[in-house]
Motif scaffolding. Structure first.
Motif, PDB file in Angstrom:
ATOM      1  N   LEU A  66      49.363  43.546  19.544  1.00 33.63           N
ATOM      2  CA  LEU A  66      49.255  44.825  18.869  1.00 33.63           C
ATOM      3  C   LEU A  66      49.692  44.718  17.421  1.00 33.63           C
ATOM      4  O   LEU A  66      49.168  45.396  16.536  1.00 33.63           O
ATOM      5  CB  LEU A  66      50.113  45.870  19.599  1.00 33.63           C
ATOM      6  CG  LEU A  66      49.636  46.254  20.991  1.00 33.63           C
ATOM      7  CD1 LEU A  66      50.662  47.173  21.658  1.00 33.63           C
ATOM      8  CD2 LEU A  66      48.277  46.906  20.939  1.00 33.63           C
ATOM      9  N   ALA A  67      50.649  43.855  17.154  1.00 29.69           N
ATOM     10  CA  ALA A  67      51.148  43.715  15.798  1.00 29.69           C
ATOM     11  C   ALA A  67      50.136  43.087  14.880  1.00 29.69           C
ATOM     12  O   ALA A  67      50.256  43.198  13.662  1.00 29.69           O
ATOM     13  CB  ALA A  67      52.422  42.870  15.805  1.00 29.69           C
ATOM     14  N   HIS A  68      49.123  42.443  15.433  1.00 29.91           N
ATOM     15  CA  HIS A  68      48.143  41.765  14.596  1.00 29.91           C
ATOM     16  C   HIS A  68      46.796  42.471  14.618  1.00 29.91           C
ATOM     17  O   HIS A  68      45.800  41.910  14.217  1.00 29.91           O
ATOM     18  CB  HIS A  68      47.983  40.312  15.073  1.00 29.91           C
ATOM     19  CG  HIS A  68      49.174  39.477  14.760  1.00 29.91           C
ATOM     20  ND1 HIS A  68      50.328  39.559  15.478  1.00 29.91           N
ATOM     21  CD2 HIS A  68      49.391  38.540  13.790  1.00 29.91           C
ATOM     22  CE1 HIS A  68      51.221  38.698  14.984  1.00 29.91           C
ATOM     23  NE2 HIS A  68      50.656  38.076  13.961  1.00 29.91           N
ATOM     24  N   GLN A  69      46.758  43.701  15.079  1.00 32.81           N
ATOM     25  CA  GLN A  69      45.498  44.413  15.140  1.00 32.81           C
ATOM     26  C   GLN A  69      45.162  45.091  13.824  1.00 32.81           C
ATOM     27  O   GLN A  69      44.041  45.525  13.619  1.00 32.81           O
ATOM     28  CB  GLN A  69      45.534  45.452  16.266  1.00 32.81           C
ATOM     29  CG  GLN A  69      45.473  44.807  17.640  1.00 32.81           C
ATOM     30  CD  GLN A  69      45.512  45.833  18.728  1.00 32.81           C
ATOM     31  OE1 GLN A  69      45.731  47.021  18.474  1.00 32.81           O
ATOM     32  NE2 GLN A  69      45.302  45.407  19.947  1.00 32.81           N
ATOM     33  N   GLY A  70      46.080  45.222  12.935  1.00 34.32           N
ATOM     34  CA  GLY A  70      45.771  45.875  11.674  1.00 34.32           C
ATOM     35  C   GLY A  70      46.928  45.757  10.724  1.00 34.32           C
ATOM     36  O   GLY A  70      47.992  45.253  11.055  1.00 34.32           O
ATOM     37  N   GLN A  71      46.724  46.210   9.492  1.00 32.82           N
ATOM     38  CA  GLN A  71      47.771  46.128   8.502  1.00 32.82           C
ATOM     39  C   GLN A  71      48.638  47.373   8.555  1.00 32.82           C
ATOM     40  O   GLN A  71      48.252  48.402   9.084  1.00 32.82           O
ATOM     41  CB  GLN A  71      47.148  45.986   7.107  1.00 32.82           C
ATOM     42  CG  GLN A  71      46.303  44.711   6.965  1.00 32.82           C
ATOM     43  CD  GLN A  71      45.713  44.600   5.581  1.00 32.82           C
ATOM     44  OE1 GLN A  71      45.906  45.485   4.756  1.00 32.82           O
ATOM     45  NE2 GLN A  71      45.006  43.514   5.337  1.00 32.82           N
ATOM     46  N   GLY A  72      49.814  47.242   7.993  1.00 35.80           N
ATOM     47  CA  GLY A  72      50.709  48.390   7.917  1.00 35.80           C
ATOM     48  C   GLY A  72      51.557  48.566   9.145  1.00 35.80           C
ATOM     49  O   GLY A  72      52.282  49.544   9.263  1.00 35.80           O
ATOM     50  N   THR A  73      51.484  47.637  10.093  1.00 34.77           N
ATOM     51  CA  THR A  73      52.289  47.750  11.304  1.00 34.77           C
ATOM     52  C   THR A  73      53.730  47.372  10.999  1.00 34.77           C
ATOM     53  O   THR A  73      53.998  46.482  10.201  1.00 34.77           O
ATOM     54  CB  THR A  73      51.739  46.811  12.385  1.00 34.77           C
ATOM     55  OG1 THR A  73      50.357  47.080  12.527  1.00 34.77           O
ATOM     56  CG2 THR A  73      52.433  47.033  13.707  1.00 34.77           C
ATOM     57  N   SER A  74      54.649  48.032  11.673  1.00 35.10           N
ATOM     58  CA  SER A  74      56.060  47.760  11.449  1.00 35.10           C
ATOM     59  C   SER A  74      56.380  46.311  11.787  1.00 35.10           C
ATOM     60  O   SER A  74      55.825  45.725  12.703  1.00 35.10           O
ATOM     61  CB  SER A  74      56.912  48.703  12.315  1.00 35.10           C
ATOM     62  OG  SER A  74      58.252  48.314  12.256  1.00 35.10           O
ATOM     63  N   ASP A  75      57.300  45.724  11.019  1.00 28.66           N
ATOM     64  CA  ASP A  75      57.691  44.338  11.249  1.00 28.66           C
ATOM     65  C   ASP A  75      58.557  44.199  12.489  1.00 28.66           C
ATOM     66  O   ASP A  75      58.686  43.109  13.029  1.00 28.66           O
ATOM     67  CB  ASP A  75      58.454  43.799  10.032  1.00 28.66           C
ATOM     68  CG  ASP A  75      57.535  43.658   8.829  1.00 28.66           C
ATOM     69  OD1 ASP A  75      56.321  43.525   9.048  1.00 28.66           O
ATOM     70  OD2 ASP A  75      58.051  43.688   7.695  1.00 28.66           O
ATOM     71  N   VAL A  76      59.183  45.294  12.942  1.00 27.47           N
ATOM     72  CA  VAL A  76      60.067  45.241  14.096  1.00 27.47           C
ATOM     73  C   VAL A  76      59.282  45.700  15.326  1.00 27.47           C
ATOM     74  O   VAL A  76      58.837  46.843  15.396  1.00 27.47           O
ATOM     75  CB  VAL A  76      61.306  46.135  13.890  1.00 27.47           C
ATOM     76  CG1 VAL A  76      62.204  46.055  15.119  1.00 27.47           C
ATOM     77  CG2 VAL A  76      62.062  45.700  12.645  1.00 27.47           C
ATOM     78  N   LEU A  77      59.134  44.808  16.282  1.00 30.88           N
ATOM     79  CA  LEU A  77      58.437  45.127  17.525  1.00 30.88           C
ATOM     80  C   LEU A  77      59.474  45.255  18.627  1.00 30.88           C
ATOM     81  O   LEU A  77      60.364  44.411  18.755  1.00 30.88           O
ATOM     82  CB  LEU A  77      57.431  44.028  17.871  1.00 30.88           C
ATOM     83  CG  LEU A  77      56.324  43.790  16.830  1.00 30.88           C
ATOM     84  CD1 LEU A  77      55.475  42.605  17.250  1.00 30.88           C
ATOM     85  CD2 LEU A  77      55.472  45.027  16.668  1.00 30.88           C
ATOM     86  N   VAL A  78      59.382  46.317  19.407  1.00 30.78           N
ATOM     87  CA  VAL A  78      60.343  46.572  20.463  1.00 30.78           C
ATOM     88  C   VAL A  78      59.611  46.891  21.753  1.00 30.78           C
ATOM     89  O   VAL A  78      58.422  47.245  21.746  1.00 30.78           O
ATOM     90  CB  VAL A  78      61.294  47.742  20.098  1.00 30.78           C
ATOM     91  CG1 VAL A  78      62.141  47.401  18.888  1.00 30.78           C
ATOM     92  CG2 VAL A  78      60.506  49.021  19.862  1.00 30.78           C
ATOM     93  N   ARG A  79      60.342  46.755  22.824  1.00 32.31           N
ATOM     94  CA  ARG A  79      59.837  47.151  24.143  1.00 32.31           C
ATOM     95  C   ARG A  79      61.043  47.542  24.987  1.00 32.31           C
ATOM     96  O   ARG A  79      62.188  47.228  24.641  1.00 32.31           O
ATOM     97  CB  ARG A  79      59.077  46.007  24.825  1.00 32.31           C
ATOM     98  CG  ARG A  79      59.911  44.768  25.071  1.00 32.31           C
ATOM     99  CD  ARG A  79      59.211  43.851  26.072  1.00 32.31           C
ATOM    100  NE  ARG A  79      59.880  42.569  26.202  1.00 32.31           N
ATOM    101  CZ  ARG A  79      60.989  42.368  26.905  1.00 32.31           C
ATOM    102  NH1 ARG A  79      61.575  43.384  27.532  1.00 32.31           N
ATOM    103  NH2 ARG A  79      61.523  41.155  26.987  1.00 32.31           N
TER     104      ARG A  79
END
Length: 437
Positions: free
Chosen positions: A204-217
């Motif tokens: 999901l983090a690589h599906q587009g630009q502008g995504t937050s650098d911090v990924l959580v679950r």
């Protein structure tokens, strides 16, 4: 026609005419005929009546038993129809037919691998049905080896109360039971292994630009508390953990070495069954953590392709549900191959290999498929062969794999699946040699 052929023809004709009669019934017919003949000669009507009655009684028994044989029906169900090795299932026989005057003896065929011994199959004797002409019989089975087992056929012997006539008939064919490999709950992950932190979150983090650098679950059992992201935890009102910031990986490849020459032991206690159970446990563990998994054999062929035997969908060759994968593992058989030659592994994903005995030349072919290293469980297969009295046959291959950049754990016959995985999670780093990791 010769005299021998004539006697055989007469015997076949006699068997056809007297089919269904027991020895008692045949003797009664013969006695009835003799009694009736004596009654005619002596002009004794009472004796003649007795002879006729005695002679007709077995024939009436044949007609009655034949009618019951034609209309009796049985439906067999197994609950559940798929179950892990060592688990219990119930076989239910639902009988439907007319009122019984004699006995109905049932014998169901169950292979030794699925439960009872062949010399002692489930046997039942039914003397009466319910008012609605129904009865239900049950018996348990406990498969001891994985695979597709067939319960049946079910045969019955129908007789009259005086045991003058009896017929055998197959009432039900075979019912399929799928014995899945035994799996164990695993915990934790070896370093740099995906398990949900590289796949769906990173995807999901690589599906587009502008995504937050911090990924959580959400937090899962076994996650390290130092990875808790407190700001997201406060916002979601539940524990949230950071995903590792590393390049997106293309899923997991689990390799299962099923070469017959690479394993020892027989049946459920063989090293091959241990390898199948471990591979199934690893796949279930990774899929449960959200990681797409591709399970392949030693030659690189996928155990379950897209679609699968149960109609489960797969994306890009990855399996996202464990049930169809376990179904495929249940019917997996040993291979006659003697090498580890195969296509190269996907460089964008991680690899977990479950390997049997490896010779030096075979190890070179395997390492040629993966230059960047991975994770491997080496089976010390001699420990599955009590006659060998040896151990440590996997140490040389483990050392060579570590030098090539792999993280390795060695499994022995007495080791639980959970312990082997824990050893891999806390295993020796590449380039490190020594004892068991």
């Amino acid at each position: 026609m010769s005299s021998g052929a004539t006697r055989q023809a007469l015997a076949r004709g006699q068997r056809g005419r007297l089919a269904g009669l027991t020895t008692r019934g045949r003797c009664l017919i013969a006695g009835g005929i003799a009694t009736a003949a004596c009654g005619l000669v002596l002009d004794e009507r009472d004796l003649l009546r007795i002879g006729v009655f005695v002679g007709l009684l077995p024939l009436l028994a044949v007609l009655f038993a034949a009618r019951v044989r034609r209309v009796m029906a049985v439906a067999r169900t197994v609950d559940p129809p798929r179950l892990p090795v060592g688990s219990d299932a119930a076989v239910v026989l639902a009988l439907r037919g007319p009122a019984l005057v004699g006995a109905l003896r049932l014998i169901d065929t169950v292979p030794d691998a699925a439960g009872p011994l062949p010399a002692a199959p489930p046997r039942f004797t039914v003397h009466r049905l319910s008012a609605r002409g129904r009865a239900e019989l049950r018996y348990p089975i406990r498969p001891v080896t994985r695979g597709v087992h067939r319960i049946g056929p079910l045969t019955c012997t129908i007789s009259d109360p005086l045991a003058l006539a009896e017929f055998e008939r197959e009432l039900a064919g075979a019912t399929r039971v799928l014995a899945l490999p035994r799996t164990a709950p695993l915990r934790g992950l070896p370093p740099a292994l995906g398990a949900g932190e590289g796949t769906p979150g990173a995807a999901l983090a690589h599906q587009g630009q502008g995504t937050s650098d911090v990924l959580v679950r959400p937090y899962r059992a076994g996650d390290e508390l130092r990875r808790v992201h407190w700001r997201s935890t406060a916002r979601h009102d539940e524990l949230m953990v950071r995903l590792e910031e590393r390049p997106w990986r293309g899923g997991m490849t689990v390799l299962l070495d099923r070469r017959d020459e690479a394993h020892r032991g027989r049946g459920a206690d063989s090293s091959l069954e241990f390898a199948v159970s471990l591979a199934g446990s690893v796949c279930a563990h990774l899929i449960g953590r959200g990681e797409p998994v591709t399970l392949v054999t030693e030659d690189g062929v996928e155990v379950l392709g897209s679609g699968g035997p149960s109609g489960e969908a797969a994306t890009g060759g990855h399996v996202t549900a464990i049930d169809p994968l376990l179904d495929a593992l249940a019917s997996l058989r040993a291979s006659a191959r003697n090498d580890l030659v195969g296509p190269a592994f996907d460089r964008t994903g991680d690899v977990v290999a479950v390997l049997g005995a490896i010779r030096p030349g075979q190890l070179d072919a395997f390492l040629a498929r993966r230059a960047s290293g991975g994770h491997a469980v080496l089976l010390d297969v001699d420990t599955w062969d009590p006659a060998s009295g040896r151990a440590g046959s996997a140490d040389a291959a483990a050392t060579a794999l570590r030098r090539a950049g792999w993280r390795v754990a060695v499994a022995r016959a007495a080791d639980p699946l959970e312990q082997v995985w824990d050893d891999l999670v806390a295993g020796a780093a590449p380039e490190r040699t020594g004892g068991r990791s």
